[in-house]
Design an enzyme around this catalytic site. Sequence first.
Site, short mmCIF file in Angstrom:
data_model
loop_
_atom_site.label_atom_id
_atom_site.label_comp_id
_atom_site.label_asym_id
_atom_site.label_seq_id
_atom_site.Cartn_x
_atom_site.Cartn_y
_atom_site.Cartn_z
N ASP A 25 12.81 -65.86 0.81
CA ASP A 25 12.49 -65.36 2.15
C ASP A 25 13.57 -65.72 3.16
O ASP A 25 13.73 -66.89 3.50
CB ASP A 25 11.18 -66.01 2.63
CG ASP A 25 9.97 -65.48 1.91
OD1 ASP A 25 9.75 -64.26 1.94
OD2 ASP A 25 9.23 -66.29 1.32
N SER B 57 7.36 -67.86 -4.49
CA SER B 57 8.08 -67.90 -3.21
C SER B 57 8.61 -69.30 -2.92
O SER B 57 7.85 -70.25 -2.67
CB SER B 57 7.17 -67.45 -2.07
OG SER B 57 7.88 -67.54 -0.86
N GLY C 31 -0.82 -65.20 1.37
CA GLY C 31 -2.21 -65.57 1.11
C GLY C 31 -2.70 -65.21 -0.28
O GLY C 31 -3.91 -65.02 -0.48
N MET D 237 14.71 -65.57 6.97
CA MET D 237 14.15 -65.35 8.32
C MET D 237 15.19 -65.71 9.37
O MET D 237 15.87 -66.73 9.23
CB MET D 237 12.91 -66.22 8.53
CG MET D 237 11.84 -66.03 7.47
SD MET D 237 10.45 -67.12 7.81
CE MET D 237 9.43 -66.81 6.36
N HIS E 270 11.09 -65.52 -5.41
CA HIS E 270 11.08 -64.79 -4.14
C HIS E 270 11.79 -65.64 -3.09
O HIS E 270 11.49 -66.82 -2.92
CB HIS E 270 9.62 -64.55 -3.76
CG HIS E 270 9.39 -63.72 -2.54
ND1 HIS E 270 9.41 -62.34 -2.58
CD2 HIS E 270 9.11 -64.06 -1.26
CE1 HIS E 270 9.14 -61.88 -1.36
NE2 HIS E 270 8.97 -62.90 -0.54
N HIS F 136 13.74 -61.22 0.12
CA HIS F 136 12.91 -60.58 1.15
C HIS F 136 13.54 -60.89 2.51
O HIS F 136 13.48 -62.01 2.99
CB HIS F 136 11.49 -61.17 1.05
CG HIS F 136 10.54 -60.69 2.10
ND1 HIS F 136 9.32 -61.30 2.32
CD2 HIS F 136 10.60 -59.64 2.96
CE1 HIS F 136 8.68 -60.66 3.30
NE2 HIS F 136 9.44 -59.66 3.71
N MET G 263 2.91 -56.37 3.27
CA MET G 263 2.66 -57.74 3.76
C MET G 263 1.16 -57.92 3.96
O MET G 263 0.52 -57.13 4.65
CB MET G 263 3.40 -57.99 5.08
CG MET G 263 4.91 -58.15 4.96
SD MET G 263 5.45 -59.41 3.78
CE MET G 263 4.78 -60.92 4.50
N ASP H 190 2.48 -59.87 -0.49
CA ASP H 190 3.07 -61.16 -0.09
C ASP H 190 2.27 -61.76 1.06
O ASP H 190 2.17 -61.16 2.13
CB ASP H 190 4.53 -60.88 0.34
CG ASP H 190 5.30 -62.14 0.67
OD1 ASP H 190 4.80 -63.25 0.44
OD2 ASP H 190 6.46 -61.99 1.15
N MET I 247 13.65 -60.85 6.30
CA MET I 247 12.87 -60.71 7.53
C MET I 247 13.84 -60.95 8.68
O MET I 247 13.78 -61.98 9.37
CB MET I 247 11.71 -61.72 7.54
CG MET I 247 10.59 -61.32 6.60
SD MET I 247 9.47 -62.66 6.21
CE MET I 247 10.36 -63.40 4.86
#
Length: 216
Positions: free
Chosen positions: A35, A8, A177, A37, A33, A66, A137, A175, A68
Amino acid sequence: MDTIISASLLSADFSRLGDDIKRAENAGADWLHYDVMDGLFVPSISFGEPVLKYVRASAKIPLDVHLMINDPIRYIDNYASLGAAGITFHVESCDDPAAVIEKIHNAGCKAGISVKPNTPVSVIKSYINDIELILIMTVEPGFGGQSFIESTLDKIAQARELAERSGRRIYIQVDGGINDKTAPLVRKYGADVLVSGSYLFCSEDMKERIIGLRGR
Ligand code: DX5
Ligand code: ZN
């Protein structure tokens, strides 16, 4: 089942993004990956199309986008034309997930559908014959570096069962932690695509960590 590692970029050093992309590739990452947002669907704003253009130009491995963002259908064509291999959106972010899936396919990408930690897996059941990836998630979306939420493990197993019952090849992605402690757990419950950000990019030896996440 081979485990795919998607690194990521949210945790990369943006002042030397090209170097960090190479670092992830040389360390053995399978996918990158990305992200996106919007500050509405999630509290923070990350990066969007202009940055992806340069990521695509320097990356050799597939880009796993991804989204969001609210109303993701508005942006599918843009991300597809910038070279995304797969586009994943949130079932909670739109009124008509089937239309978003169709748009992703028409744009030539693999379609993924994601659920936040408190959204049941059952909501994606009606789309199972049309998607290539389910993203469970394992933290609340919005930030890197959060702790894994254990209660999501059962959802991974439910998603795996849905995928198996469909008889289709559907990736089960997790995805949030993901590290040396949580990777064995998510693999045991049926995940085969592990997204990892801070654990990989904040390491001196990313290669060793990727081997560890794969578990072999
Ligand atoms: C969080 C993002 C993740 C994030 C994961 O909303 O979707 O992809 O980068 O970061 P880590 O691996 O640090 O939890
Ligand atoms: Zn993500």
